[in-house]
Design a protein around this motif. Sequence first.
Motif, PDB file in Angstrom:
ATOM      1  N   PRO A   1      24.914  34.589 -12.360  1.00 20.44           N
ATOM      2  CA  PRO A   1      26.177  35.243 -11.973  1.00 20.44           C
ATOM      3  C   PRO A   1      26.623  34.783 -10.603  1.00 20.44           C
ATOM      4  N   PRO A   2      27.930  34.663 -10.374  1.00 19.37           N
ATOM      5  CA  PRO A   2      28.439  34.243  -9.067  1.00 19.37           C
ATOM      6  C   PRO A   2      27.976  35.180  -7.955  1.00 19.37           C
ATOM      7  N   GLN A   3      28.029  34.680  -6.740  1.00 19.61           N
ATOM      8  CA  GLN A   3      27.622  35.471  -5.590  1.00 19.61           C
ATOM      9  C   GLN A   3      28.417  36.778  -5.518  1.00 19.61           C
ATOM     10  N   GLY A   4      27.713  37.871  -5.308  1.00 18.11           N
ATOM     11  CA  GLY A   4      28.347  39.171  -5.200  1.00 18.11           C
ATOM     12  C   GLY A   4      28.363  39.965  -6.492  1.00 18.11           C
TER      13      GLY A   4
ATOM     14  N   ARG B   1      25.289  53.827  -6.356  1.00 21.89           N
ATOM     15  CA  ARG B   1      25.585  53.388  -4.997  1.00 21.89           C
ATOM     16  C   ARG B   1      26.651  54.273  -4.346  1.00 21.89           C
ATOM     17  N   THR B   2      27.637  54.696  -5.134  1.00 14.62           N
ATOM     18  CA  THR B   2      28.695  55.545  -4.598  1.00 14.62           C
ATOM     19  C   THR B   2      28.126  56.841  -4.044  1.00 14.62           C
ATOM     20  N   VAL B   3      27.283  57.495  -4.824  1.00 17.56           N
ATOM     21  CA  VAL B   3      26.694  58.766  -4.394  1.00 17.56           C
ATOM     22  C   VAL B   3      25.890  58.582  -3.113  1.00 17.56           C
TER      23      VAL B   3
ATOM     24  N   LEU C   1      33.566  49.505  -1.906  1.00 14.85           N
ATOM     25  CA  LEU C   1      32.411  49.445  -2.799  1.00 14.85           C
ATOM     26  C   LEU C   1      32.763  48.569  -4.001  1.00 14.85           C
ATOM     27  N   PRO C   2      32.101  47.425  -4.159  1.00 12.46           N
ATOM     28  CA  PRO C   2      32.390  46.572  -5.313  1.00 12.46           C
ATOM     29  C   PRO C   2      31.777  47.145  -6.587  1.00 12.46           C
ATOM     30  N   PHE C   3      32.418  46.859  -7.698  1.00  9.96           N
ATOM     31  CA  PHE C   3      31.799  47.186  -8.984  1.00  9.96           C
ATOM     32  C   PHE C   3      32.188  46.132 -10.010  1.00  9.96           C
TER      33      PHE C   3
ATOM     34  N   TRP D   1      35.571  42.302 -11.907  1.00  4.32           N
ATOM     35  CA  TRP D   1      34.975  42.541 -10.583  1.00  4.32           C
ATOM     36  C   TRP D   1      36.050  43.167  -9.716  1.00  4.32           C
ATOM     37  N   THR D   2      35.741  44.319  -9.132  1.00  3.51           N
ATOM     38  CA  THR D   2      36.746  45.091  -8.400  1.00  3.51           C
ATOM     39  C   THR D   2      36.135  45.643  -7.119  1.00  3.51           C
TER      40      THR D   2
END
Length: 253
Positions: free
Chosen positions: A32-35, A45-47, A227-229, A240-241
Amino acid sequence: MPNIYETERLLAEYLLFHYGGVGDVFTGPWEPPQGMREALHFPERTVNACFDFEALPPGAHALDVGCAVGRAAFELARHCGSVTAIDFSRRFIEAANILKRDGALPFARIDEGARTIPCTACVPRDIPRDRVSFETGDAMDLRAGIGPFDAVLAANLLCRLPDPAKFLARLPALVKPGGQLVITTPCTWLEEFTPRANWLCGESSSTLDGLHRHLDPYFNIVKQTGLPFVIREHARKFQWTMAQATLWRRRHD
């Protein structure tokens, strides 16, 4: 037009989004690409990145609005005495209740076309699942008598509501004085979900500006971050957002 959040395809995507690991999400013969790896486990992660659990009282009561299939609600249960988790989708709540009861739920992950691969969503064994209560409900019309809460989470909910301002107007009554509110949103405003007149952003203003307009009379903003997801649609297509995440504290006045 049928609700896409009641379909088998979206249920599988969200089970993978909430519970999938590297080996479940990235299945092609490529790296998978970086990130991308770092964008996994968004609910967890959000919590942990947004709430200040040391500032919550013992046995805190939490609310997760727009809980989908429940991973963030289960994560809140590590830190809170009780968690009420609500989603508009009947299918999502049915799945979350099975996960609460059994700790696991088999589903079919789409790989390509009609080809599917069996997967299993699992709640970590150290989470006290009995602290969580799941129910269907409308974020813009929550049942009477609910709350108030020490901690409220609304993750990636706002830009899927027909009238987000109606939900925001309910928040001062849902969060106890001194309590915490976490809102994440990708700010993906689409007229198929929200009439343009109800978007929190405008031609010269942002979604964050809209949040301040509605929340500043009652809350102080404590933290803002990104926060990426990543959401896997099939073996070669991903969303990817970068979500905007904010922590707010309810004022005592």
